[in-house]
Design an enzyme around this catalytic site. Sequence first.
Site, PDB file in Angstrom:
ATOM      1  N   LYS A   1      19.809  51.271 105.820  1.00  0.00           N
ATOM      2  CA  LYS A   1      19.405  50.834 107.173  1.00  0.00           C
ATOM      3  C   LYS A   1      20.464  49.901 107.756  1.00  0.00           C
ATOM      4  O   LYS A   1      20.922  50.092 108.879  1.00  0.00           O
ATOM      5  CB  LYS A   1      18.064  50.083 107.098  1.00  0.00           C
ATOM      6  CG  LYS A   1      17.749  49.291 108.345  1.00  0.00           C
ATOM      7  CD  LYS A   1      16.382  48.642 108.289  1.00  0.00           C
ATOM      8  CE  LYS A   1      16.370  47.207 107.854  1.00  0.00           C
ATOM      9  NZ  LYS A   1      16.939  46.250 108.834  1.00  0.00           N
ATOM     10  N   ASN A   2      20.852  48.895 106.971  1.00  0.00           N
ATOM     11  CA  ASN A   2      21.726  47.867 107.534  1.00  0.00           C
ATOM     12  C   ASN A   2      23.158  48.339 107.737  1.00  0.00           C
ATOM     13  O   ASN A   2      23.931  47.684 108.439  1.00  0.00           O
ATOM     14  CB  ASN A   2      21.704  46.613 106.652  1.00  0.00           C
ATOM     15  CG  ASN A   2      20.380  45.879 106.768  1.00  0.00           C
ATOM     16  OD1 ASN A   2      19.545  46.229 107.607  1.00  0.00           O
ATOM     17  ND2 ASN A   2      20.172  44.874 105.928  1.00  0.00           N
TER      18      ASN A   2
ATOM     19  N   CYS B   1      11.956  40.941 113.128  1.00  0.00           N
ATOM     20  CA  CYS B   1      11.001  40.403 112.173  1.00  0.00           C
ATOM     21  C   CYS B   1      10.844  38.897 112.377  1.00  0.00           C
ATOM     22  O   CYS B   1      11.772  38.222 112.787  1.00  0.00           O
ATOM     23  CB  CYS B   1      11.519  40.621 110.758  1.00  0.00           C
ATOM     24  SG  CYS B   1      11.379  42.302 110.204  1.00  0.00           S
TER      25      CYS B   1
ATOM     26  N   ARG C   1      16.288  32.752 114.002  1.00  0.00           N
ATOM     27  CA  ARG C   1      17.481  33.546 113.670  1.00  0.00           C
ATOM     28  C   ARG C   1      18.404  33.476 114.883  1.00  0.00           C
ATOM     29  O   ARG C   1      18.445  34.381 115.702  1.00  0.00           O
ATOM     30  CB  ARG C   1      17.091  34.987 113.338  1.00  0.00           C
ATOM     31  CG  ARG C   1      16.234  35.072 112.084  1.00  0.00           C
ATOM     32  CD  ARG C   1      15.816  36.487 111.794  1.00  0.00           C
ATOM     33  NE  ARG C   1      16.825  37.244 111.089  1.00  0.00           N
ATOM     34  CZ  ARG C   1      16.636  38.479 110.643  1.00  0.00           C
ATOM     35  NH1 ARG C   1      15.508  39.091 110.843  1.00  0.00           N
ATOM     36  NH2 ARG C   1      17.594  39.111 110.005  1.00  0.00           N
TER      37      ARG C   1
ATOM     38  N   ASP D   1      24.132  32.039 117.703  1.00  0.00           N
ATOM     39  CA  ASP D   1      25.243  31.194 118.168  1.00  0.00           C
ATOM     40  C   ASP D   1      26.592  31.612 117.582  1.00  0.00           C
ATOM     41  O   ASP D   1      27.618  31.533 118.257  1.00  0.00           O
ATOM     42  CB  ASP D   1      24.949  29.712 117.837  1.00  0.00           C
ATOM     43  CG  ASP D   1      24.667  29.504 116.355  1.00  0.00           C
ATOM     44  OD1 ASP D   1      23.886  30.282 115.777  1.00  0.00           O
ATOM     45  OD2 ASP D   1      25.241  28.571 115.757  1.00  0.00           O
TER      46      ASP D   1
ATOM     47  N   ASP E   1      16.946  39.726 101.118  1.00  0.00           N
ATOM     48  CA  ASP E   1      15.990  40.804 101.402  1.00  0.00           C
ATOM     49  C   ASP E   1      15.195  41.223 100.162  1.00  0.00           C
ATOM     50  O   ASP E   1      14.189  41.915 100.278  1.00  0.00           O
ATOM     51  CB  ASP E   1      16.724  42.029 101.983  1.00  0.00           C
ATOM     52  CG  ASP E   1      17.151  41.794 103.421  1.00  0.00           C
ATOM     53  OD1 ASP E   1      16.662  40.834 104.039  1.00  0.00           O
ATOM     54  OD2 ASP E   1      17.976  42.570 103.928  1.00  0.00           O
TER      55      ASP E   1
ATOM     56  N   VAL F   1      19.250  31.450 102.419  1.00  0.00           N
ATOM     57  CA  VAL F   1      19.841  32.174 103.560  1.00  0.00           C
ATOM     58  C   VAL F   1      19.022  32.011 104.837  1.00  0.00           C
ATOM     59  O   VAL F   1      19.570  31.710 105.896  1.00  0.00           O
ATOM     60  CB  VAL F   1      20.059  33.667 103.209  1.00  0.00           C
ATOM     61  CG1 VAL F   1      20.638  34.418 104.400  1.00  0.00           C
ATOM     62  CG2 VAL F   1      20.973  33.795 102.002  1.00  0.00           C
TER      63      VAL F   1
ATOM     64  N   ARG G   1       9.857  50.208 109.497  1.00  0.00           N
ATOM     65  CA  ARG G   1      11.118  49.887 110.163  1.00  0.00           C
ATOM     66  C   ARG G   1      12.302  50.139 109.235  1.00  0.00           C
ATOM     67  O   ARG G   1      13.398  50.425 109.701  1.00  0.00           O
ATOM     68  CB  ARG G   1      11.136  48.410 110.561  1.00  0.00           C
ATOM     69  CG  ARG G   1      10.163  48.085 111.646  1.00  0.00           C
ATOM     70  CD  ARG G   1      10.210  46.645 111.950  1.00  0.00           C
ATOM     71  NE  ARG G   1      11.570  46.339 112.379  1.00  0.00           N
ATOM     72  CZ  ARG G   1      11.906  45.277 113.085  1.00  0.00           C
ATOM     73  NH1 ARG G   1      10.999  44.416 113.425  1.00  0.00           N
ATOM     74  NH2 ARG G   1      13.143  45.082 113.438  1.00  0.00           N
TER      75      ARG G   1
HETATM   76  C1  UD1 Z   1      21.402  40.867 108.112  1.00  0.00           C
HETATM   77  C2  UD1 Z   1      20.485  41.950 107.639  1.00  0.00           C
HETATM   78  C3  UD1 Z   1      19.233  41.350 107.011  1.00  0.00           C
HETATM   79  C4  UD1 Z   1      19.606  40.345 105.923  1.00  0.00           C
HETATM   80  C5  UD1 Z   1      20.630  39.338 106.439  1.00  0.00           C
HETATM   81  C6  UD1 Z   1      21.165  38.422 105.350  1.00  0.00           C
HETATM   82  C7  UD1 Z   1      20.937  43.747 109.167  1.00  0.00           C
HETATM   83  C8  UD1 Z   1      20.443  44.625 110.269  1.00  0.00           C
HETATM   84  N1  UD1 Z   1      20.107  42.786 108.753  1.00  0.00           N
HETATM   85  O1  UD1 Z   1      20.701  40.139 109.125  1.00  0.00           O
HETATM   86  O2  UD1 Z   1      18.469  42.415 106.456  1.00  0.00           O
HETATM   87  O3  UD1 Z   1      18.467  39.639 105.519  1.00  0.00           O
HETATM   88  O4  UD1 Z   1      21.748  40.016 107.025  1.00  0.00           O
HETATM   89  O5  UD1 Z   1      21.702  39.163 104.330  1.00  0.00           O
HETATM   90  O6  UD1 Z   1      22.010  43.951 108.645  1.00  0.00           O
HETATM   91  N2  UD1 Z   1      22.775  32.597 111.623  1.00  0.00           N
HETATM   92  C9  UD1 Z   1      23.069  31.576 112.501  1.00  0.00           C
HETATM   93  N3  UD1 Z   1      23.713  31.895 113.654  1.00  0.00           N
HETATM   94  C10 UD1 Z   1      24.080  33.174 113.964  1.00  0.00           C
HETATM   95  C11 UD1 Z   1      23.772  34.205 113.042  1.00  0.00           C
HETATM   96  C12 UD1 Z   1      23.118  33.881 111.871  1.00  0.00           C
HETATM   97  O7  UD1 Z   1      22.763  30.421 112.255  1.00  0.00           O
HETATM   98  O8  UD1 Z   1      24.680  33.398 115.028  1.00  0.00           O
HETATM   99  C13 UD1 Z   1      22.054  32.258 110.372  1.00  0.00           C
HETATM  100  C14 UD1 Z   1      20.679  32.934 110.301  1.00  0.00           C
HETATM  101  O9  UD1 Z   1      19.723  32.184 111.000  1.00  0.00           O
HETATM  102  C15 UD1 Z   1      20.444  32.987 108.820  1.00  0.00           C
HETATM  103  C16 UD1 Z   1      21.863  33.205 108.254  1.00  0.00           C
HETATM  104  O10 UD1 Z   1      22.756  32.813 109.276  1.00  0.00           O
HETATM  105  O11 UD1 Z   1      19.968  31.748 108.372  1.00  0.00           O
HETATM  106  C17 UD1 Z   1      22.135  34.652 107.858  1.00  0.00           C
HETATM  107  O12 UD1 Z   1      21.966  35.499 108.958  1.00  0.00           O
HETATM  108  P1  UD1 Z   1      22.804  36.835 109.147  1.00  0.00           P
HETATM  109  O13 UD1 Z   1      23.704  37.047 107.993  1.00  0.00           O
HETATM  110  O14 UD1 Z   1      23.402  36.801 110.508  1.00  0.00           O
HETATM  111  O15 UD1 Z   1      21.662  37.909 109.129  1.00  0.00           O
HETATM  112  P2  UD1 Z   1      21.475  39.149 110.065  1.00  0.00           P
HETATM  113  O16 UD1 Z   1      22.802  39.740 110.406  1.00  0.00           O
HETATM  114  O17 UD1 Z   1      20.548  38.802 111.161  1.00  0.00           O
END
Ligand code: UD1
Length: 420
Positions: free
Chosen positions: A22-23, A116, A121, A124, A308, A330, A400
Amino acid sequence: MGAYVITGGSKLSGKIRVQGSKNASLPILAATILNCQKSRVKNVPEIKDVQVMISILTMLGADITQNGNELTIDTSAVNTWEVPEQLMRKMRSSIVLMGPLLGRFGRVKVSYPGGCEIGPRPIDLHLKGFAALGVKMSESHGFIYAEAGKLKGANIHLDFPSVGATENLMLAAVLAEGRTIIRNAAKEPEIVDLQNFLNKMGCRVKGAGTDTIKIEGCSIADLKPVEDYTVIPDRIAAGTYLVAAAATRGNIVLENVILEHIEPILAKLREMGCRIKTEDDRVELWVETPLRALDSLRTLPYPGFPTDMQAPMMALLATVEGTSIITETVFENRFKHAEELRRMGANIKINGNTAIIKGIKRLTGAVVEAKDLRAGAALVIAGLAADGKTIVEGTSYIERGYEWFDRNLQALGAKIEKTN
Ligand code: UD1
């Protein structure tokens, strides 16, 4: 709202093939916007998040043919850079459309994404990275307007190795002028898959899988159709089935796995005493002796233990005698499943980002609610291991991300039915 009705107690046994990732699929589908031509992508799972991405691309003007797990996407007629709000809100990962739309059109309008409910999340890091590439952004009434004209390559240092931000910035930078370097990049296998897909299209990306990704920008005219690309197997789906087998003390074989990608999960299952045999793209798990609790399970960016898999592991550990400690590093607030597991008799205490689990002999069936995708999978696992009947409400969350979840589990001997 659909529900899974599970009669627990059957040991899972048998063999299944693991779905495509999926990811990895979601950013790859977003990437098809870049070349204004056709892409053929195989091993795309038939899941709800993919359907949302297909709907968004179609509304943007793409012509998509879906034949089971194979998609042919022609983005030559894509003519808008505004992502429809109601679809954007359905799925957080739709944010990865910002990068390719900025690359192709130099502008984008999106709403803040949904998804979710696993704590705040923010996006920034995505937005700071775009700003470094020369994008001017304004926000009002829940919309983000971004405009760059031509993107300019830049040195970007991420404060945290965010998976989504790394992908979004790669997707924008491939069509920027000059070189972009992303440091402290996420190293997840899905990032490598995205790099491979982009390079097949004619982009110039290297370093994915390490913490430094280098991108030489090119122009749309340099890009070509992607005739044939196969998405990697889903390491989280694989981990979920293995954990389900362990929770029922069963014996299963998974095909279509990349062993290196699931090693962080296998390492913890081995530590608990699960027996594991690996060969090529297959893994077998069985249980011979009582399982052991884990005194430390920390979620971390890859190659650490994946966040996950935290909820499914909590369900398993709830059935293993002794005290286990999980630390979630995380995401904040990713323990909502603990409350539901308690309804099934689990003994779990939460203290900030730490969960203390005192395993019991048998969970008891109950009515529980899936509040996010992986929490939903965890509740199904708990139901499979529990005495009696469990009803897991909220199947739409589970669908999903898991392809044919109930059918796969039935094929492994589980007593699970979906009701509407
Ligand atoms: C992706 C995966 C999700 C997985 C996650 C961490 C997809 C579609 N989803 O989610 O299944 O759980 O990686 O392995 O690939 N953060 C910030 N600012 C940002 C972006 C992220 O503070 O701009 C923080 C988030 O709040 C979180 C951490 O960084 O605490 C990790 O998030 P991130 O790696 O971005 O996860 P996703 O890409 O949303």
